[in-house]
Scaffold this motif. Sequence first.
Motif, short mmCIF file in Angstrom:
data_model
loop_
_atom_site.label_atom_id
_atom_site.label_comp_id
_atom_site.label_asym_id
_atom_site.label_seq_id
_atom_site.Cartn_x
_atom_site.Cartn_y
_atom_site.Cartn_z
N UNK B 22 16.34 0.48 40.02
CA UNK B 22 15.18 -0.10 40.69
C UNK B 22 15.61 -1.21 41.65
N UNK B 23 14.86 -1.36 42.73
CA UNK B 23 15.21 -2.36 43.76
C UNK B 23 15.30 -3.77 43.19
N UNK B 24 14.46 -4.10 42.24
CA UNK B 24 14.47 -5.45 41.66
C UNK B 24 15.78 -5.71 40.92
N UNK B 27 18.67 -7.31 42.61
CA UNK B 27 18.64 -8.77 42.67
C UNK B 27 19.22 -9.38 41.39
N UNK B 28 19.04 -8.67 40.28
CA UNK B 28 19.62 -9.13 39.02
C UNK B 28 21.15 -9.01 39.07
#
Lengths: 134, 150
Positions: B22-24, B27-28
């Motif tokens: 997932x795109x989020x 960021x992680x």
Amino acid sequence: MRHTYECSVRFDDLDAFGHVNNVTFAEYLQEARVDFAYRHLAYGDAPHQGSVVVHQSIDYLAPVPFRSEPLQVHVWVTRIGTSSFDLAYEVSDATTLFARATGSLVAYDVSAGSPRPISDDERATLERFVEEAA
Amino acid sequence: MPRHVTHVPLRWADMDAFAHVNNVVYLRYLQEARVDMLFVHAPRHGAEQLAEGVVVARHEVGYRAPLQFRAGAVRVETWVSAIGNASFTLGYEVLDVNGDGERVVYAVASTVLVPYDLEDARPRRVSDEERLVLESFLETDGPLPGRSAA
């Protein structure tokens, strides 16, 4: 017109600095975007006809400490292309703008694993939410 | 200048209903690499204060290719693209390097960071010690996460 999503802050959204972690803002944007898509683009009937994020930017303007009142995530459309479109977002409450963000999405046929043109129905819906970038 | 290299393990649940990461979650991965660089590596070299307070002012991510779960970690290379008086900017590539040296890039990203005094709740200047450590990773002509339109 903007779509507004009421976004609850969970206790574990906060990090060791006592504010909502930067990554979690991207989750809030995603929740608002998916809510927008399922309510207005009706992907629920054709879940393979989704879209994927190809670019996003987030400007963090103010920290969010824990709160019991939800945040508002506003999302609207700033550009519609042949197979892609751009979104803008604001994360705010009645008094404070916490973040501004942008997202570029490509319409995607998940079962085929490839980009696809935006359908006429999608375009008509997206056009109702077109506003200038903030 | 060398880049800071972090290997971030993937979790099966990093994938979403589209069966890719997932795109989020990207960021992680960036956060894991950034924390390793600024909160683990940099303090060992004299920049202890970064671990006590630095906040993200801006992220930009260009997603280049989908990533699926597999057993191995993904490589995140991190460098410093700019150093100001009270902020600095990191660049990142999320990638695999294949056996023949080919680089498969999944994302290019940048983050503007502000050293922050959490007690006083206000930004502070980049210290001399921090500047020295950051300069050891300076790469001003690295790839940018720029957007593509279709």
